[in-house]
Design a protein around this motif. Structure first.
Motif, PDB file in Angstrom:
ATOM      1  N   TYR A   1       0.853  -1.179   0.000  1.00 61.97           N
ATOM      2  CA  TYR A   1       0.000   0.000   0.000  1.00 61.97           C
ATOM      3  C   TYR A   1       0.890   1.230   0.000  1.00 61.97           C
ATOM      4  CZ  TYR A   1      -3.845   3.086   1.382  1.00 61.97           C
ATOM      5  OH  TYR A   1      -4.790   4.082   1.435  1.00 61.97           O
TER       6      TYR A   1
ATOM      7  N   ALA B   1      -8.746  -2.765   3.785  1.00 58.89           N
ATOM      8  CA  ALA B   1     -10.050  -3.208   3.306  1.00 58.89           C
ATOM      9  C   ALA B   1     -10.940  -3.619   4.471  1.00 58.89           C
ATOM     10  CB  ALA B   1      -9.883  -4.388   2.359  1.00 58.89           C
ATOM     11  N   ASN B   2     -12.238  -3.673   4.195  1.00 62.06           N
ATOM     12  CA  ASN B   2     -13.210  -4.170   5.154  1.00 62.06           C
ATOM     13  C   ASN B   2     -13.370  -5.668   4.889  1.00 62.06           C
ATOM     14  OD1 ASN B   2     -15.222  -4.353   7.044  1.00 62.06           O
ATOM     15  ND2 ASN B   2     -16.832  -3.676   5.627  1.00 62.06           N
TER      16      ASN B   2
ATOM     17  N   ILE C   1     -14.180  -9.221   0.893  1.00 61.76           N
ATOM     18  CA  ILE C   1     -13.164  -8.192   1.110  1.00 61.76           C
ATOM     19  C   ILE C   1     -13.531  -6.979   0.270  1.00 61.76           C
ATOM     20  CG2 ILE C   1     -10.701  -7.662   0.946  1.00 61.76           C
ATOM     21  CD1 ILE C   1     -10.328 -10.806   0.818  1.00 61.76           C
ATOM     22  N   GLN C   2     -13.773  -5.866   0.946  1.00 63.63           N
ATOM     23  CA  GLN C   2     -14.125  -4.634   0.237  1.00 63.63           C
ATOM     24  C   GLN C   2     -13.012  -3.618   0.490  1.00 63.63           C
ATOM     25  OE1 GLN C   2     -18.012  -3.162   1.135  1.00 63.63           O
ATOM     26  NE2 GLN C   2     -18.040  -1.880  -0.697  1.00 63.63           N
ATOM     27  N   PRO C   3     -12.121  -3.420  -0.519  1.00 65.02           N
ATOM     28  CA  PRO C   3     -11.008  -2.482  -0.338  1.00 65.02           C
ATOM     29  C   PRO C   3     -11.504  -1.053  -0.187  1.00 65.02           C
ATOM     30  CG  PRO C   3     -10.763  -3.783  -2.359  1.00 65.02           C
ATOM     31  CD  PRO C   3     -12.129  -4.040  -1.825  1.00 65.02           C
ATOM     32  N   TRP C   4     -10.745  -0.249   0.580  1.00 67.62           N
ATOM     33  CA  TRP C   4     -11.099   1.157   0.742  1.00 67.62           C
ATOM     34  C   TRP C   4     -10.933   1.873  -0.589  1.00 67.62           C
ATOM     35  CZ3 TRP C   4     -13.304   0.015   4.842  1.00 67.62           C
ATOM     36  CH2 TRP C   4     -12.706  -0.461   5.996  1.00 67.62           C
TER      37      TRP C   4
ATOM     38  N   SER D   1     -10.604   1.224  -4.829  1.00 60.54           N
ATOM     39  CA  SER D   1     -10.865   0.191  -5.835  1.00 60.54           C
ATOM     40  C   SER D   1      -9.598  -0.249  -6.573  1.00 60.54           C
ATOM     41  CB  SER D   1     -11.919   0.666  -6.833  1.00 60.54           C
ATOM     42  OG  SER D   1     -11.493   1.855  -7.449  1.00 60.54           O
TER      43      SER D   1
ATOM     44  N   ILE E   1      -7.818  -3.663  -5.632  1.00 62.26           N
ATOM     45  CA  ILE E   1      -8.376  -4.994  -5.904  1.00 62.26           C
ATOM     46  C   ILE E   1      -7.342  -5.926  -6.524  1.00 62.26           C
ATOM     47  CG2 ILE E   1      -9.978  -6.219  -7.416  1.00 62.26           C
ATOM     48  CD1 ILE E   1     -12.153  -4.398  -6.545  1.00 62.26           C
TER      49      ILE E   1
ATOM     50  N   ILE F   1      -4.668  -6.927  -3.945  1.00 59.56           N
ATOM     51  CA  ILE F   1      -5.197  -7.874  -2.948  1.00 59.56           C
ATOM     52  C   ILE F   1      -5.331  -9.263  -3.562  1.00 59.56           C
ATOM     53  CG2 ILE F   1      -7.216  -8.449  -1.531  1.00 59.56           C
ATOM     54  CD1 ILE F   1      -7.594  -5.404  -1.113  1.00 59.56           C
TER      55      ILE F   1
ATOM     56  N   ASN G   1     -13.836 -11.401  -8.148  1.00 60.47           N
ATOM     57  CA  ASN G   1     -14.269 -10.042  -7.832  1.00 60.47           C
ATOM     58  C   ASN G   1     -15.256  -9.530  -8.867  1.00 60.47           C
ATOM     59  OD1 ASN G   1     -13.219  -7.863  -9.722  1.00 60.47           O
ATOM     60  ND2 ASN G   1     -11.327  -8.986  -9.367  1.00 60.47           N
TER      61      ASN G   1
END
Length: 182
Positions: free
Chosen positions: A41, A52-53, A64-67, A69, A72, A75, A90
């Protein structure tokens, strides 16, 4: 002479075993499986939870929802390079990891692995006991403690060792049961 330092080492061995058991998947989605994964990062290796969440919407799915986009691809690459053996999918915003149902053979393999790790922890605890007993014997030779105190300390060390060995056995049994439960 104090045996607290040896008891602390035994406690650390137990904590290490707990951490290892967290990464063994038992047919259910466990977000701790992703704890070791690092994402680049902005040039800094960061844990997945920092970028990510991570949630578990269903029993066998990790979402997994990255802060951002653009993360992606990073990850996905990190998950593919890890040893969890799941291929991510995804939809451009969210990455999903779907865990297949474990076969009976795979469950048995995992239980063997759990037992092997438990045995390794027991060996570590016994090695710490040996170190403690060696330290006690050195203290007797240096006439820092009497032979009566030596006996008392060795009994204390043995009680502490037994406590941790019992704890390891309990952890092995619980994890094995969790894995074998369909």
């Amino acid at each position: 002479m104090e045996i607290k330092q040896f008891e602390d080492k035994m406690g650390k061995s137990l904590e290490n075993l707990k951490a290892e058991y967290m990464t063994i998947r038992a047919g259910r989605a466990n977000p701790h499986l992703l704890d070791k994964i690092r994402i680049d990062y902005y040039g800094t290796p960061s844990s997945l939870q920092q970028v990510a969440n991570v949630s578990v919407p269903e029993a066998r799915v990790i979402q997994i929802q990255p802060w951002e986009s653009k993360l992606i691809k990073e990850i996905e690459k990190a998950i593919m390079a890890s040893d969890i053996g799941i291929t991510p999918s995804n939809d451009g915003r969210i990455i999903r990891l779907v865990f297949p149902e474990l076969t009976e053979d795979r469950r048995k393999e995992l239980v063997k692995d759990v037992k092997k790790k438990g045995e390794a922890t027991k060996v570590a605890v016994r090695n710490i006991r040996r170190d403690a007993n060696d330290a006690i014997k050195k203290a007797v030779k240096a006439t820092e403690i009497s032979e009566d105190e030596q006996k008392q300390l060795e009994e204390k060390v043995q009680k502490v060792t037994d406590k941790y060995i019992t704890e390891v056995d309990k952890m092995v049994e619980e994890k094995s049961k969790e894995i074998l439960t369909v």
